[in-house]
Write a protein that holds these residues in place. Structure first.
Motif, mmCIF file in Angstrom:
data_model
loop_
_atom_site.group_PDB
_atom_site.id
_atom_site.type_symbol
_atom_site.label_atom_id
_atom_site.label_comp_id
_atom_site.label_asym_id
_atom_site.label_seq_id
_atom_site.Cartn_x
_atom_site.Cartn_y
_atom_site.Cartn_z
ATOM 1 N N GLY A 27 41.139 -1.881 -1.111
ATOM 2 C CA GLY A 27 42.597 -2.005 -1.176
ATOM 3 C C GLY A 27 43.197 -2.281 0.192
ATOM 4 O O GLY A 27 42.492 -2.379 1.195
ATOM 5 N N GLY A 28 44.516 -2.378 0.232
ATOM 6 C CA GLY A 28 45.190 -2.650 1.496
ATOM 7 C C GLY A 28 46.412 -3.525 1.281
ATOM 8 O O GLY A 28 47.002 -3.530 0.197
ATOM 9 N N THR A 29 46.779 -4.272 2.298
ATOM 10 C CA THR A 29 47.973 -5.115 2.230
ATOM 11 C C THR A 29 47.637 -6.553 2.634
ATOM 12 O O THR A 29 46.928 -6.778 3.618
ATOM 13 C CB THR A 29 49.077 -4.586 3.163
ATOM 14 O OG1 THR A 29 49.411 -3.244 2.790
ATOM 15 C CG2 THR A 29 50.336 -5.448 3.073
ATOM 16 N N VAL A 30 48.144 -7.493 1.857
ATOM 17 C CA VAL A 30 48.079 -8.909 2.229
ATOM 18 C C VAL A 30 49.452 -9.283 2.776
ATOM 19 O O VAL A 30 50.462 -9.139 2.089
ATOM 20 C CB VAL A 30 47.732 -9.803 1.018
ATOM 21 C CG1 VAL A 30 47.800 -11.276 1.424
ATOM 22 C CG2 VAL A 30 46.357 -9.465 0.466
ATOM 23 N N TYR A 31 49.469 -9.752 4.008
ATOM 24 C CA TYR A 31 50.718 -10.170 4.637
ATOM 25 C C TYR A 31 50.825 -11.692 4.573
ATOM 26 O O TYR A 31 49.875 -12.407 4.927
ATOM 27 C CB TYR A 31 50.770 -9.711 6.096
ATOM 28 C CG TYR A 31 50.755 -8.206 6.274
ATOM 29 C CD1 TYR A 31 51.935 -7.474 6.232
ATOM 30 C CD2 TYR A 31 49.556 -7.522 6.468
ATOM 31 C CE1 TYR A 31 51.929 -6.100 6.391
ATOM 32 C CE2 TYR A 31 49.530 -6.142 6.618
ATOM 33 C CZ TYR A 31 50.719 -5.439 6.582
ATOM 34 O OH TYR A 31 50.702 -4.069 6.715
ATOM 35 N N VAL A 32 51.970 -12.168 4.110
ATOM 36 C CA VAL A 32 52.248 -13.604 4.107
ATOM 37 C C VAL A 32 53.429 -13.812 5.045
ATOM 38 O O VAL A 32 54.555 -13.418 4.749
ATOM 39 C CB VAL A 32 52.579 -14.118 2.692
ATOM 40 C CG1 VAL A 32 52.804 -15.633 2.717
ATOM 41 C CG2 VAL A 32 51.458 -13.762 1.719
ATOM 42 N N ILE B 155 47.315 -13.071 5.777
ATOM 43 C CA ILE B 155 46.539 -12.125 6.584
ATOM 44 C C ILE B 155 46.022 -11.002 5.695
ATOM 45 O O ILE B 155 46.788 -10.366 4.962
ATOM 46 C CB ILE B 155 47.417 -11.530 7.701
ATOM 47 C CG1 ILE B 155 48.076 -12.652 8.515
ATOM 48 C CG2 ILE B 155 46.610 -10.617 8.609
ATOM 49 C CD1 ILE B 155 49.194 -12.186 9.425
ATOM 50 N N ASP B 156 44.717 -10.768 5.758
ATOM 51 C CA ASP B 156 44.132 -9.682 4.963
ATOM 52 C C ASP B 156 43.651 -8.563 5.887
ATOM 53 O O ASP B 156 43.655 -8.698 7.113
ATOM 54 C CB ASP B 156 42.981 -10.204 4.092
ATOM 55 C CG ASP B 156 41.807 -10.733 4.912
ATOM 56 O OD1 ASP B 156 41.210 -9.945 5.668
ATOM 57 O OD2 ASP B 156 41.480 -11.931 4.783
ATOM 58 N N GLU B 157 43.231 -7.455 5.279
ATOM 59 C CA GLU B 157 42.705 -6.314 6.027
ATOM 60 C C GLU B 157 41.252 -6.065 5.653
ATOM 61 O O GLU B 157 40.781 -4.938 5.646
ATOM 62 C CB GLU B 157 43.560 -5.069 5.742
ATOM 63 C CG GLU B 157 44.997 -5.203 6.235
ATOM 64 C CD GLU B 157 45.853 -3.997 5.891
ATOM 65 O OE1 GLU B 157 45.546 -3.317 4.879
ATOM 66 O OE2 GLU B 157 46.821 -3.721 6.618
ATOM 67 N N GLY B 158 40.549 -7.155 5.347
ATOM 68 C CA GLY B 158 39.150 -7.057 4.963
ATOM 69 C C GLY B 158 38.222 -7.041 6.159
ATOM 70 O O GLY B 158 38.640 -6.784 7.291
ATOM 71 N N PRO B 159 36.943 -7.346 5.943
ATOM 72 C CA PRO B 159 35.955 -7.280 7.024
ATOM 73 C C PRO B 159 36.020 -8.450 8.004
ATOM 74 O O PRO B 159 35.341 -8.440 9.022
ATOM 75 C CB PRO B 159 34.618 -7.289 6.264
ATOM 76 C CG PRO B 159 34.917 -8.017 4.989
ATOM 77 C CD PRO B 159 36.329 -7.632 4.642
ATOM 78 N N GLY B 160 36.822 -9.470 7.700
ATOM 79 C CA GLY B 160 36.903 -10.642 8.577
ATOM 80 C C GLY B 160 35.854 -11.682 8.211
ATOM 81 O O GLY B 160 34.968 -11.443 7.391
#
Length: 368
Positions: A285-290, A304-309
């Motif tokens: 989970g987390g936040t996707v920023y547009v 922008i995601d908050e995943g592993p990159g």
């Protein structure tokens, strides 16, 4: 500047960078004619205003017109009206600048074919002109459209579970109000109707958006506000986000009213693909920023995601066809996204987040 004969003194466009003018002059004229007339590419020269002053004889193989039917005409008479704005903004303003254009040209039989043109602005004896080398890429475009439609339908199928959940909630509310109204027909409160109307509008909004993005591509371009496109996409993706414990944060920063000249359906597919990927990569989970930002010529949209990159070794590969790191991925999503952006003179770049967590997929598009 009239109709040019095949004169190598003036036809300097065909000189190779590593060949001298004298070497070209020494070639037999019959060989030079053969090269031009048997090529799959059409060679043409026009004035800056668009008047065609030279075109190779093989033009009939591509456009159906004879050389005589096109000489003296303006090239804008043959370009699809929806591509005129694109063509005007892309022709090179400076001398010797080489530009690739992709647009539709009218065939003599009335239909339009997709063409790819390399063009440059040259100057000969004090006269400026455009020189163009054009290929028919209709078959290539047909394949690209089939792949794009296949990926689009795949995305719609993957979103269906979340959308079904999103529709079920207002349906449950509607069912509850109907039961209340049936049990007490003489005690119906007026606000019930307003709530039921709002719930129905939610269902209509979601299903309409889903049907819209499912339609086959027709490349119909109009002036569209980037903010409205992103708002529609974020609304559609909310159900998928909630199922994955993800929040979508759209931050327009005052740039939402910027106008793009685009096919709205194709632009929506671009951002659906990017936001969907961002949601899926965040397993916890987390936040996707547009986020939007712009200058006088272009707008940049960061997803922008908050995943592993994205590992540095994979950044150059992720836009390749059929490359995927997902167990059930098609490997077409980013390839299609990149193609759609190229059609709109845009770019897709991948950045590692400064904090070392997650990735930023940046879309850059020209503004009107």
């Amino acid at each position: 500047m009239g109709n040019w004969d095949f004169d190598w003194e003036r036809f300097s466009i065909l000189r190779h960078k590593n060949s001298t003018e004298e070497e070209w002059k020494d070639l037999p004229s019959s060989a030079l004619y053969w090269m031009l007339e048997n090529s799959k590419q059409v060679f043409s020269i026009s004035t800056l205003e668009g008047k065609i002053v030279f075109i190779s004889q093989n033009v009939n193989k591509v456009y159906g017109y004879s050389k005589e039917e096109m000489l003296g005409k303006n090239r804008y008479e043959f370009i699809h009206e929806d591509d005129l704005h694109y063509f005007d903004t892309k022709v090179p303003p400076r001398e010797n600048e080489r530009i690739k254009l992709t647009y539709r040209m009218r065939h003599k039989e009335g239909h339009y074919i997709w063409t790819e043109t390399y063009t440059s602005k040259l100057k000969e004896n004090g006269i400026e002109y455009y020189v163009m080398v054009t290929s028919d890429i209709t078959s290539k475009k047909d394949v690209e459209n089939l792949l794009a439609q296949s990926e689009k339908l795949s995305v719609v199928g993957q979103l269906s579970a979340g959308i079904a959940h999103e529709i079920r909630n207002p349906l449950t509310s509607l069912k509850g109000f109907l039961n209340i109204m049936a049990a007490s027909p003489n005690k119906i409160h007026p606000q019930y109707y307003q709530i039921m109307k709002e719930e129905l509008e939610k269902i209509e909004s979601i299903t309409s958006e889903l049907l819209y993005i499912s339609k086959p591509q027709v490349d119909y371009r109009t002036e569209e506000k980037i903010g409205a496109i992103l708002q529609d996409v974020c609304t559609l993706m909310q159900s998928q986000a909630r199922l994955n414990n993800v929040t979508i944060s759209l931050q327009e920063s005052g740039y939402g009213n910027i106008l793009l000249y685009c096919d709205k359906s194709q632009m929506k597919q671009v951002f659906i693909n990017l936001i969907k990927n961002a949601i899926e990569i965040m397993e916890q989970g987390g936040t996707v920023y547009v986020k939007l930002k712009a200058d006088t010529k272009k707008v940049m949209i960061d997803v922008i995601d908050e995943g592993p990159g994205v590992p540095i070794a994979l950044i150059d590969k992720i836009k390749e066809p059929f490359f995927t790191t997902k167990e059930n991925g098609t490997g077409l999503g980013l390839m299609v996204t990149n193609q759609l952006l190229e059609k709109h003179n845009g770019t897709l770049s991948v950045l590692q987040n400064e904090e070392g967590q997650g990735a930023t997929f940046r879309v850059t598009l020209p503004i009107i």
